[in-house]
Scaffold this motif. Sequence first.
Motif, mmCIF file in Angstrom:
data_model
loop_
_atom_site.group_PDB
_atom_site.id
_atom_site.type_symbol
_atom_site.label_atom_id
_atom_site.label_comp_id
_atom_site.label_asym_id
_atom_site.label_seq_id
_atom_site.Cartn_x
_atom_site.Cartn_y
_atom_site.Cartn_z
ATOM 1 N N MET A 52 0.850 -1.199 0.000
ATOM 2 C CA MET A 52 0.000 0.000 0.000
ATOM 3 C C MET A 52 0.883 1.245 0.000
ATOM 4 N N ILE A 53 0.533 2.158 -0.859
ATOM 5 C CA ILE A 53 1.247 3.440 -0.902
ATOM 6 C C ILE A 53 0.333 4.482 -0.252
ATOM 7 N N VAL A 54 0.861 5.284 0.675
ATOM 8 C CA VAL A 54 0.080 6.373 1.267
ATOM 9 C C VAL A 54 0.895 7.657 1.112
ATOM 10 N N ARG A 55 0.302 8.667 0.474
ATOM 11 C CA ARG A 55 1.017 9.934 0.277
ATOM 12 C C ARG A 55 0.112 11.101 0.610
ATOM 13 N N LYS A 56 0.750 12.199 1.024
ATOM 14 C CA LYS A 56 -0.003 13.398 1.394
ATOM 15 C C LYS A 56 0.280 14.499 0.374
ATOM 16 N N LEU A 57 -0.791 15.075 -0.152
ATOM 17 C CA LEU A 57 -0.663 16.143 -1.149
ATOM 18 C C LEU A 57 0.253 17.264 -0.653
ATOM 19 N N LYS A 58 0.088 17.623 0.608
ATOM 20 C CA LYS A 58 0.883 18.714 1.190
ATOM 21 C C LYS A 58 2.385 18.413 1.093
ATOM 22 N N GLU A 59 2.755 17.166 1.329
ATOM 23 C CA GLU A 59 4.171 16.795 1.257
ATOM 24 C C GLU A 59 4.655 16.723 -0.188
ATOM 25 N N ILE A 60 3.803 16.205 -1.056
ATOM 26 C CA ILE A 60 4.197 16.134 -2.485
ATOM 27 C C ILE A 60 4.447 17.548 -3.016
ATOM 28 N N ARG A 61 3.627 18.476 -2.547
ATOM 29 C CA ARG A 61 3.775 19.861 -3.037
ATOM 30 C C ARG A 61 5.089 20.495 -2.615
ATOM 31 N N GLN A 62 5.684 19.957 -1.569
ATOM 32 C CA GLN A 62 6.952 20.527 -1.093
ATOM 33 C C GLN A 62 8.163 19.819 -1.689
ATOM 34 N N GLY A 63 7.938 18.793 -2.502
ATOM 35 C CA GLY A 63 9.051 18.001 -3.013
ATOM 36 C C GLY A 63 9.241 18.135 -4.511
ATOM 37 N N ASP A 64 10.048 17.241 -5.067
ATOM 38 C CA ASP A 64 10.385 17.352 -6.488
ATOM 39 C C ASP A 64 9.338 16.717 -7.402
ATOM 40 N N LYS A 65 8.253 16.214 -6.849
ATOM 41 C CA LYS A 65 7.151 15.734 -7.687
ATOM 42 C C LYS A 65 6.085 16.803 -7.876
ATOM 43 N N ASN A 66 6.379 18.026 -7.454
ATOM 44 C CA ASN A 66 5.493 19.158 -7.722
ATOM 45 C C ASN A 66 6.112 19.970 -8.854
ATOM 46 N N ILE A 67 5.480 19.891 -10.028
ATOM 47 C CA ILE A 67 6.054 20.496 -11.231
ATOM 48 C C ILE A 67 5.367 21.825 -11.498
ATOM 49 N N LYS A 68 6.138 22.892 -11.679
ATOM 50 C CA LYS A 68 5.557 24.195 -11.998
ATOM 51 C C LYS A 68 5.885 24.555 -13.437
ATOM 52 N N SER A 69 4.893 25.074 -14.140
ATOM 53 C CA SER A 69 5.113 25.463 -15.526
ATOM 54 C C SER A 69 4.355 26.753 -15.796
ATOM 55 N N ASP A 70 4.155 27.070 -17.058
ATOM 56 C CA ASP A 70 3.558 28.341 -17.440
ATOM 57 C C ASP A 70 2.038 28.261 -17.322
ATOM 58 N N GLY A 71 1.476 28.819 -16.272
ATOM 59 C CA GLY A 71 0.020 28.829 -16.107
ATOM 60 C C GLY A 71 -0.516 27.723 -15.235
ATOM 61 N N TRP A 72 0.344 26.784 -14.795
ATOM 62 C CA TRP A 72 -0.149 25.665 -13.992
ATOM 63 C C TRP A 72 0.968 25.073 -13.138
ATOM 64 N N GLU A 73 0.551 24.346 -12.116
ATOM 65 C CA GLU A 73 1.487 23.470 -11.413
ATOM 66 C C GLU A 73 0.767 22.180 -11.072
ATOM 67 N N SER A 74 1.523 21.119 -10.909
ATOM 68 C CA SER A 74 0.915 19.799 -10.770
ATOM 69 C C SER A 74 1.681 18.960 -9.756
ATOM 70 N N ALA A 75 0.940 18.440 -8.782
ATOM 71 C CA ALA A 75 1.519 17.552 -7.770
ATOM 72 C C ALA A 75 1.255 16.116 -8.210
ATOM 73 N N ARG A 76 2.293 15.375 -8.479
ATOM 74 C CA ARG A 76 2.151 14.005 -8.966
ATOM 75 C C ARG A 76 2.113 13.033 -7.804
ATOM 76 N N LEU A 77 0.907 12.550 -7.524
ATOM 77 C CA LEU A 77 0.710 11.631 -6.399
ATOM 78 C C LEU A 77 1.130 10.213 -6.770
ATOM 79 N N LEU A 78 0.927 9.849 -8.021
ATOM 80 C CA LEU A 78 1.343 8.531 -8.522
ATOM 81 C C LEU A 78 1.952 8.725 -9.897
ATOM 82 N N LEU A 79 3.096 8.097 -10.127
ATOM 83 C CA LEU A 79 3.748 8.148 -11.426
ATOM 84 C C LEU A 79 3.951 6.730 -11.954
ATOM 85 N N LYS A 80 4.485 6.645 -13.137
ATOM 86 C CA LYS A 80 4.658 5.343 -13.779
ATOM 87 C C LYS A 80 5.366 4.326 -12.877
ATOM 88 N N ASP A 81 6.411 4.784 -12.202
ATOM 89 C CA ASP A 81 7.206 3.870 -11.383
ATOM 90 C C ASP A 81 6.415 3.238 -10.241
#
Lengths: 137, 137
Positions: free
Chosen positions: A1-30
Amino acid sequence: MIVRKLKEIRQGDKNIKSDGWESARLLLKDDGMGFSFHVTTLYTGAELHMHYQNHLESVLILKGNGTIEDLGTGETHELRPGVMYALNDHDKHIVRVENEILCACVFNPPVTGREVHDETGAYPADTSEDREPALSE
Amino acid sequence: MIVRKLKEIRQGDKNIKSDGWESARLLLKDDGMGFSFHVTTLYTGAELHMHYQNHLESVLILKGNGTIEDLGTGETHELRPGVMYALNDHDKHIVRVENEILCACVFNPPVTGREVHDETGAYPADTSEDREPALSE
């Protein structure tokens, strides 16, 4: 079981910022789920031209409002909390944000986390060797 | 492009009610996305014993709170808005709801909409002929 917190993802390198948006990746391919799962913020005033040539995506609006224009049909749909859109045909589209939108997004195949939108508004195909979703049968 | 409104789904036959929960199916297998996407309500006081033997599932808590017990490890995790859990190993688990939970759920392979939880707390495997997710490669 994987358990993750949005707040923590937003503070790490899985929070991607770009032009007009940002995205917190809770689950990725890996993570091996066969899809990726993101919580994305679209900034007020953004006009995002997108065309995912290599992915299907569904989006559920959680907060905020705006519109999505389907460039294939010319139709424009309102976006507000509780509206879900699914790009089931690699649809070219424009999202216009009136008030900051928070949304939950699912991508199939899963995003690796290393893509950037290219000049067409797409994420490139995953060309790594083991690109099969976990549950392909 | 598919556009659907949660409010409308809740009033139709894609809103499934069961013991302790109800679930609005925004996307099902027939939509061809390779996953299904549900907005589910877990009622206050419910204790849900679940074991998805045939599906991987991820859940993002949007409202409410409770706990999830991982019966494999014995660990209990708090559930509150912004917490995501993913059952990446067909994990046996118990969700206990303190205050009504609203959550966004993704299933791979996609749910057909015709399943019911069986006596083990699982959805049965989809045995229809065309069970491949749309993007299996």
